[in-house]
Motif scaffolding. Sequence first.
Motif, PDB file in Angstrom:
ATOM      1  N   SER A 205      73.188  54.611  40.092  1.00  0.00           N
ATOM      2  CA  SER A 205      72.593  54.209  38.980  1.00  0.00           C
ATOM      3  C   SER A 205      71.962  55.663  38.380  1.00  0.00           C
TER       4      SER A 205
ATOM      5  N   ARG B 141      80.260  54.133  28.663  1.00  0.00           N
ATOM      6  CA  ARG B 141      79.147  52.875  29.484  1.00  0.00           C
ATOM      7  C   ARG B 141      79.405  52.451  30.904  1.00  0.00           C
ATOM      8  N   ARG B 142      78.619  51.548  31.574  1.00  0.00           N
ATOM      9  CA  ARG B 142      79.105  51.614  32.927  1.00  0.00           C
ATOM     10  C   ARG B 142      80.130  50.673  32.937  1.00  0.00           C
TER      11      ARG B 142
ATOM     12  N   PRO C   4      77.379  57.652  34.045  1.00  0.00           N
ATOM     13  CA  PRO C   4      77.570  56.254  33.563  1.00  0.00           C
ATOM     14  C   PRO C   4      76.129  55.885  32.258  1.00  0.00           C
ATOM     15  N   SER C   5      76.216  55.164  31.997  1.00  0.00           N
ATOM     16  CA  SER C   5      75.659  54.646  30.571  1.00  0.00           C
ATOM     17  C   SER C   5      75.163  53.090  30.705  1.00  0.00           C
ATOM     18  N   ASN C   6      73.855  52.780  29.776  1.00  0.00           N
ATOM     19  CA  ASN C   6      73.577  51.015  30.148  1.00  0.00           C
ATOM     20  C   ASN C   6      74.279  50.793  28.728  1.00  0.00           C
TER      21      ASN C   6
END
Length: 437
Positions: A3, A325-326, A401-403
Amino acid sequence: MFSTTLLPAAAIAVLFISIIVYTSPCASFGTGGFSVRLIHRDSPRSPLYDPNLTAADRTTAAVRRSISRLNYFESLMSSPMEIAPKLTPDDGEYLMFFQLGTPPVPVYAIVDTGSDLTWLQCLPCKTCYNQTQPLFDPSKSSTYKKVPCSSPSCAALEVKECTEDTKSCYYDLVYGDGTSTMGILSGDTLTFEDRFRNNVTFPNITFGCSDSTYGTFEKNQGGIVGLNRNPFSLISQLEVKQFSHCMVPPDQDDSGSRMQFGSNAVISGDMTPLAFESTYNYYLILEGISVGNDKLPIPEGIFNLTKDFEGGFIIDSGTTYTLLRREAFLVLVDALGEKIHLQQKADPSNRFPLCFVAASFDELASAPVITFHFKGADVVFPQQSTYTKAFDWLWCLAMLPSNDISILGNFQQQNFHVGFDISKKLVSFAASDCAAF
């Protein structure tokens, strides 16, 4: 599951450029364009270079800056109608050097692709941060002018007031974290220097002469140079319709890294359309990702920009590592983990989610390449632009990763001529040996 904790607004990153201008001997800017040399902030040539930092320290800082840049874009798009972007000037990638006024005075300033108004600290200054270089003294420049309240430039600047004593246009920009700059909207001559020490000048460039600055700035920074497509940006004022850059990988001599403007810009190779009319960002349409010959099972439309300004895919030279995007990122990590037959090991510093044990980079030479399928353009990233050295024995996927928003970072743009044709609304990619350019 890995995360990423988003950093607070005070940690937002910006782009830095160190500039040396090159013009063809018989060409003016209008016909021949001009080129600039990019110098990385960690280069020994940079005033921000810290010889005490290790390679791992610099990688950690680059991860922090990448996530900070993500924060910036997400906060900007959360309120797309605001006048001032939610920006905090922070450590970034490059510095810009230029000269201002007559006689010309040297200036180092942050270059930010998400800002429009260029500003720097000026004398007399009411409240200024302590900077290494002398403050600009407009009284010593014969070409300096204050922008009057009656000027169209003042009318176009929505965050402003007019001083009753001088009738000058007084700007007041407040950024998302409370950082602010206030001062007189001004005009003066901007000067670059070519390789033969000849001056290349641009008269009547509008900028903010700040007499009050609040926030956290580094002493080597003298202000901000805005490079988005809004009216007050340097690109808009110079009426640049095309520009490109070619970045040398950081483990090589970065003196070959360059940015080209006007007719010097390299617009070639595969081309993809700009997806959204944002004057702050350059949005692209990413339709899918492949590892080797296998297209990944990523949900359709995962990189699309919604009507509520969420998501989307941005190309940005101010972000170091690509962010995805995750949902797509995890699919990519799984595919690489299956196809690369090297020992996987967790990053001890918890910076990257996928790392491999290897004695040298050569052990990754047979790893399958990653291809980004943009609309109309398939961009293949070689291993050198895909993995970064975290420690002497550990190589990691140089993506995060990005949300929400996805960003193509400059690490993946290395050894490509990346061209921006603003008039045709296209972005081009052409693989190149940037060190030999």
